[in-house]
Design a protein around this motif. Structure first.
Motif, PDB file in Angstrom:
ATOM      1  N   ASN A   1       0.941  12.337   2.452  1.00 49.39           N
ATOM      2  CA  ASN A   1       0.550  13.680   2.888  1.00 49.39           C
ATOM      3  C   ASN A   1       0.033  14.538   1.740  1.00 49.39           C
ATOM      4  O   ASN A   1      -0.919  15.313   1.902  1.00 49.39           O
ATOM      5  CB  ASN A   1       1.705  14.382   3.594  1.00 49.39           C
ATOM      6  CG  ASN A   1       2.919  14.557   2.703  1.00 49.39           C
ATOM      7  OD1 ASN A   1       3.209  13.714   1.862  1.00 49.39           O
ATOM      8  ND2 ASN A   1       3.629  15.644   2.880  1.00 49.39           N
ATOM      9  N   GLU A   2       0.629  14.401   0.545  1.00 44.50           N
ATOM     10  CA  GLU A   2       0.164  15.188  -0.586  1.00 44.50           C
ATOM     11  C   GLU A   2      -1.242  14.759  -1.001  1.00 44.50           C
ATOM     12  O   GLU A   2      -2.086  15.592  -1.348  1.00 44.50           O
ATOM     13  CB  GLU A   2       1.135  15.043  -1.756  1.00 44.50           C
ATOM     14  CG  GLU A   2       2.506  15.625  -1.467  1.00 44.50           C
ATOM     15  CD  GLU A   2       3.416  15.564  -2.688  1.00 44.50           C
ATOM     16  OE1 GLU A   2       2.906  15.697  -3.810  1.00 44.50           O
ATOM     17  OE2 GLU A   2       4.628  15.395  -2.511  1.00 44.50           O
ATOM     18  N   LEU A   3      -1.486  13.468  -0.944  1.00 41.73           N
ATOM     19  CA  LEU A   3      -2.793  12.928  -1.288  1.00 41.73           C
ATOM     20  C   LEU A   3      -3.876  13.484  -0.368  1.00 41.73           C
ATOM     21  O   LEU A   3      -4.927  13.946  -0.827  1.00 41.73           O
ATOM     22  CB  LEU A   3      -2.754  11.413  -1.187  1.00 41.73           C
ATOM     23  CG  LEU A   3      -4.051  10.648  -1.419  1.00 41.73           C
ATOM     24  CD1 LEU A   3      -4.517  10.812  -2.855  1.00 41.73           C
ATOM     25  CD2 LEU A   3      -3.864   9.182  -1.087  1.00 41.73           C
ATOM     26  N   VAL A   4      -3.609  13.482   0.936  1.00 45.46           N
ATOM     27  CA  VAL A   4      -4.616  13.944   1.893  1.00 45.46           C
ATOM     28  C   VAL A   4      -4.833  15.442   1.787  1.00 45.46           C
ATOM     29  O   VAL A   4      -5.968  15.930   1.830  1.00 45.46           O
ATOM     30  CB  VAL A   4      -4.213  13.546   3.330  1.00 45.46           C
ATOM     31  CG1 VAL A   4      -5.240  14.062   4.326  1.00 45.46           C
ATOM     32  CG2 VAL A   4      -4.083  12.035   3.444  1.00 45.46           C
ATOM     33  N   GLY A   5      -3.734  16.200   1.628  1.00 41.59           N
ATOM     34  CA  GLY A   5      -3.870  17.648   1.486  1.00 41.59           C
ATOM     35  C   GLY A   5      -4.699  18.024   0.272  1.00 41.59           C
ATOM     36  O   GLY A   5      -5.558  18.919   0.328  1.00 41.59           O
TER      37      GLY A   5
ATOM     38  N   GLY B   1      -2.165  17.422   5.668  1.00 39.22           N
ATOM     39  CA  GLY B   1      -1.178  16.396   5.399  1.00 39.22           C
ATOM     40  C   GLY B   1      -0.820  15.548   6.596  1.00 39.22           C
ATOM     41  O   GLY B   1      -0.204  14.486   6.441  1.00 39.22           O
ATOM     42  N   GLY B   2      -1.173  15.985   7.779  1.00 39.64           N
ATOM     43  CA  GLY B   2      -0.905  15.211   8.984  1.00 39.64           C
ATOM     44  C   GLY B   2      -1.963  14.174   9.302  1.00 39.64           C
ATOM     45  O   GLY B   2      -1.829  13.425  10.283  1.00 39.64           O
ATOM     46  N   LEU B   3      -3.015  14.118   8.484  1.00 40.62           N
ATOM     47  CA  LEU B   3      -4.103  13.166   8.722  1.00 40.62           C
ATOM     48  C   LEU B   3      -4.030  11.995   7.749  1.00 40.62           C
ATOM     49  O   LEU B   3      -3.586  12.145   6.613  1.00 40.62           O
ATOM     50  CB  LEU B   3      -5.466  13.856   8.559  1.00 40.62           C
ATOM     51  CG  LEU B   3      -5.766  15.052   9.468  1.00 40.62           C
ATOM     52  CD1 LEU B   3      -7.128  15.638   9.110  1.00 40.62           C
ATOM     53  CD2 LEU B   3      -5.713  14.649  10.928  1.00 40.62           C
TER      54      LEU B   3
ATOM     55  N   PRO C   1       4.617  10.878   5.365  1.00 37.38           N
ATOM     56  CA  PRO C   1       5.191  11.377   4.114  1.00 37.38           C
ATOM     57  C   PRO C   1       4.702  10.668   2.863  1.00 37.38           C
ATOM     58  O   PRO C   1       4.642  11.258   1.788  1.00 37.38           O
ATOM     59  CB  PRO C   1       6.698  11.153   4.314  1.00 37.38           C
ATOM     60  CG  PRO C   1       6.886  11.152   5.795  1.00 37.38           C
ATOM     61  CD  PRO C   1       5.650  10.529   6.360  1.00 37.38           C
ATOM     62  N   ALA C   2       4.340   9.397   2.958  1.00 37.50           N
ATOM     63  CA  ALA C   2       3.926   8.666   1.760  1.00 37.50           C
ATOM     64  C   ALA C   2       2.623   9.182   1.175  1.00 37.50           C
ATOM     65  O   ALA C   2       2.382   9.066  -0.025  1.00 37.50           O
ATOM     66  CB  ALA C   2       3.800   7.180   2.078  1.00 37.50           C
TER      67      ALA C   2
ATOM     68  N   ILE D   1       0.833  -1.202   0.000  1.00 34.13           N
ATOM     69  CA  ILE D   1       0.000   0.000   0.000  1.00 34.13           C
ATOM     70  C   ILE D   1       0.862   1.243   0.000  1.00 34.13           C
ATOM     71  O   ILE D   1       0.640   2.186  -0.751  1.00 34.13           O
ATOM     72  CB  ILE D   1      -0.943   0.009   1.224  1.00 34.13           C
ATOM     73  CG1 ILE D   1      -1.989  -1.094   1.083  1.00 34.13           C
ATOM     74  CG2 ILE D   1      -1.630   1.358   1.352  1.00 34.13           C
ATOM     75  CD1 ILE D   1      -2.899  -1.226   2.275  1.00 34.13           C
ATOM     76  N   ARG D   2       1.918   1.247   0.841  1.00 35.85           N
ATOM     77  CA  ARG D   2       2.792   2.414   0.926  1.00 35.85           C
ATOM     78  C   ARG D   2       3.481   2.672  -0.413  1.00 35.85           C
ATOM     79  O   ARG D   2       3.561   3.803  -0.882  1.00 35.85           O
ATOM     80  CB  ARG D   2       3.828   2.209   2.034  1.00 35.85           C
ATOM     81  CG  ARG D   2       4.863   3.322   2.101  1.00 35.85           C
ATOM     82  CD  ARG D   2       5.806   3.107   3.271  1.00 35.85           C
ATOM     83  NE  ARG D   2       5.112   3.358   4.525  1.00 35.85           N
ATOM     84  CZ  ARG D   2       5.075   4.553   5.104  1.00 35.85           C
ATOM     85  NH1 ARG D   2       5.634   5.583   4.532  1.00 35.85           N
ATOM     86  NH2 ARG D   2       4.435   4.707   6.236  1.00 35.85           N
ATOM     87  N   THR D   3       3.960   1.606  -1.059  1.00 38.72           N
ATOM     88  CA  THR D   3       4.643   1.764  -2.339  1.00 38.72           C
ATOM     89  C   THR D   3       3.698   2.332  -3.389  1.00 38.72           C
ATOM     90  O   THR D   3       4.047   3.240  -4.148  1.00 38.72           O
ATOM     91  CB  THR D   3       5.195   0.414  -2.824  1.00 38.72           C
ATOM     92  OG1 THR D   3       6.110  -0.082  -1.842  1.00 38.72           O
ATOM     93  CG2 THR D   3       5.919   0.566  -4.157  1.00 38.72           C
ATOM     94  N   THR D   4       2.496   1.800  -3.417  1.00 39.67           N
ATOM     95  CA  THR D   4       1.520   2.292  -4.387  1.00 39.67           C
ATOM     96  C   THR D   4       1.197   3.755  -4.158  1.00 39.67           C
ATOM     97  O   THR D   4       1.130   4.551  -5.094  1.00 39.67           O
ATOM     98  CB  THR D   4       0.220   1.464  -4.291  1.00 39.67           C
ATOM     99  OG1 THR D   4       0.535   0.099  -4.574  1.00 39.67           O
ATOM    100  CG2 THR D   4      -0.809   1.965  -5.294  1.00 39.67           C
ATOM    101  N   LEU D   5       1.004   4.148  -2.911  1.00 39.16           N
ATOM    102  CA  LEU D   5       0.679   5.531  -2.606  1.00 39.16           C
ATOM    103  C   LEU D   5       1.818   6.464  -2.969  1.00 39.16           C
ATOM    104  O   LEU D   5       1.600   7.555  -3.485  1.00 39.16           O
ATOM    105  CB  LEU D   5       0.344   5.676  -1.118  1.00 39.16           C
ATOM    106  CG  LEU D   5      -1.009   5.117  -0.702  1.00 39.16           C
ATOM    107  CD1 LEU D   5      -1.143   5.143   0.808  1.00 39.16           C
ATOM    108  CD2 LEU D   5      -2.131   5.913  -1.337  1.00 39.16           C
ATOM    109  N   CYS D   6       3.057   6.037  -2.708  1.00 37.06           N
ATOM    110  CA  CYS D   6       4.204   6.875  -3.058  1.00 37.06           C
ATOM    111  C   CYS D   6       4.218   7.158  -4.551  1.00 37.06           C
ATOM    112  O   CYS D   6       4.490   8.269  -4.986  1.00 37.06           O
ATOM    113  CB  CYS D   6       5.515   6.198  -2.645  1.00 37.06           C
ATOM    114  SG  CYS D   6       5.814   6.212  -0.868  1.00 37.06           S
ATOM    115  N   ARG D   7       3.940   6.137  -5.349  1.00 40.48           N
ATOM    116  CA  ARG D   7       3.930   6.325  -6.786  1.00 40.48           C
ATOM    117  C   ARG D   7       2.800   7.261  -7.205  1.00 40.48           C
ATOM    118  O   ARG D   7       2.937   8.078  -8.101  1.00 40.48           O
ATOM    119  CB  ARG D   7       3.765   4.980  -7.487  1.00 40.48           C
ATOM    120  CG  ARG D   7       5.013   4.090  -7.370  1.00 40.48           C
ATOM    121  CD  ARG D   7       4.753   2.714  -7.947  1.00 40.48           C
ATOM    122  NE  ARG D   7       5.945   1.878  -7.847  1.00 40.48           N
ATOM    123  CZ  ARG D   7       5.952   0.574  -8.060  1.00 40.48           C
ATOM    124  NH1 ARG D   7       4.830  -0.049  -8.374  1.00 40.48           N
ATOM    125  NH2 ARG D   7       7.077  -0.124  -7.957  1.00 40.48           N
TER     126      ARG D   7
END
Length: 394
Positions: free
Chosen positions: A240-244, A295-297, A237-238, A3-9
């Motif tokens: 934060n951009e997505l949530v923001g 981004g903290g959520l 960090p993986a 999941i983390r790898t996918t989100l980073c991409r």
């Protein structure tokens, strides 16, 4: 780990794959209003908005109509070429920017060299420089609510189209050296703006002749991804951009749709997310992704007791109003550019969008580049090719 790898991409490009979440919040056609007009103009002597090849760049304010049908004012810049205007006048290009946020200080027209959004504010500069060299005037709208009154209806197609068209109409009336021939281009959020404006009725252009539309990395088919990722319990960090950006998109939908706004603030959002709502008024996109903001959520921490209902409403809106449903008349050529490594507007989805457009009778030139999301506009070869295509249509 998967999941983390996918989100980073998915978030590597800096603007989320969820960029069209709010693109389809219900809007109504604006009532007939006075023709858009430039009401203020101030020459900018230097700074990042002054592009090489320009004779003058002015920060402008023009009249328009908000997404809720209320008369308003919007801001942007008008850049004129160095070459004298021909007898027929300078052709006009509208450039629509990437995601920058919704606060007034996120307006590209007020950019500074130290602004955190500067790379996104100026992603089209290489394309613009070529257009200026070819004798085009260029107007760059900030979009509704960014620099003007009210909130920004982020990724709301009707609002983006209105900002685009009214900027073109206003500057063509402001400077008689600008001709009635216009091309429209944009990157990411700006690509949605360009396509949405191109699909509007000719009468809305108030006598301007739309010659071509270029959409660089337009996001499409994001509903399924949105639905899957909204339940991820991770923060950091993986993602934060997505949530923001997810929060920004919710704010954009609320700006356009009072019913959605009521749902969002009455159970749609969690308490943790609700207390952060004022951030939309004083923080830009990068700042919204920081740990002290949205981004903290984790995605699951955004949702309140009515969160499932709110998410379902947004998915429904998105499916109904994805850019793949737009139709631009066949006589207006359309160019779509995609990046092979784009994680924001994945190349297979953009290819399918183009196939849909062609099946529906649109005239589409499709070009792929060995770049990511930002590079579709900023890579020198791509920028030159896109600009040459636009120039050739006038």
């Amino acid at each position: 780990m998967a999941i983390r790898t996918t989100l980073c991409r998915m978030v590597a490009g800096g603007a989320s794959i969820m960029v069209a979440w709010a693109a389809a919040a219900p809007t109504q056609a604006a009532p007939t209003q006075a023709v858009p007009t430039v009401v203020a103009a101030e020459v900018i002597a230097d700074g990042p908005m002054v592009v090489d090849g320009a004779s003058t760049t002015s920060r402008i304010r023009y009249t328009s109509t908000s997404v809720r049908g209320v008369r308003t004012e919007m801001t942007g810049t008008l850049t004129l070429p160095s070459a004298p205007a021909p007898d027929a006048g300078w052709p006009l290009a509208v450039w629509n920017h990437m995601t920058v946020g919704g606060a007034d200080h996120c307006a590209p027209s007020t950019a500074t060299t130290t602004h955190p959004e500067l790379p996104r504010m100026t992603s089209g500069d290489r394309v613009i420089a070529h257009l200026l060299d070819a004798g085009f005037a260029v107007v760059r709208p900030d979009f509704e609510g960014i620099g003007g009154s009210g909130p920004h209806p982020y990724l709301i197609a009707g609002s983006l189209a209105r900002s685009t068209i009214d900027a073109a109409v206003a500057v063509s009336r402001y400077d008689s050296r600008i001709s009635h021939d216009v091309v429209v281009a944009g990157h990411s959020e700006g690509a949605v703006a360009a396509l949405s404006a191109g699909a509007r009725e000719a009468a809305q252009w108030n006598g301007l002749r739309l010659r071509a539309v270029a959409a660089l990395a337009p996001p499409t088919e994001v509903a399924a991804i949105l639905d899957a990722l909204s339940g991820v319990p991770l923060a950091g960090p993986a993602i934060n951009e997505l949530v923001g950006l997810a929060a920004l998109l919710g704010s954009g939908a609320a700006a356009a749709d009072p019913d959605f706004a009521d749902l969002m603030t009455h159970g749609g959002l969690s308490r943790s997310a609700t207390v952060l709502l004022p951030h939309f008024e004083d923080r830009c996109y990068a700042e919204l992704t920081e740990p002290g903001s949205f981004g903290g959520l984790a995605p699951t921490q955004l949702l309140g007791p009515a969160g499932a209902q709110m998410k379902a409403k947004l998915v429904e809106i998105l499916e109904r109003n994805d850019v793949r449903n737009l139709h631009i008349p066949a006589q207006i050529p359309v160019r779509v550019d995609a990046g092979f490594t784009d994680t924001v507007a994945p190349q297979p989805l953009v290819t399918r969008l183009v196939d849909t457009y062609r099946h529906n009778g649109m005239s589409v030139t499709y070009v792929e580049h060995p770049v990511g999301h930002a590079g579709v506009a900023t890579e020198p070869g791509a920028a030159t090719d896109i600009a040459r295509w636009l120039i050739a249509q006038v």
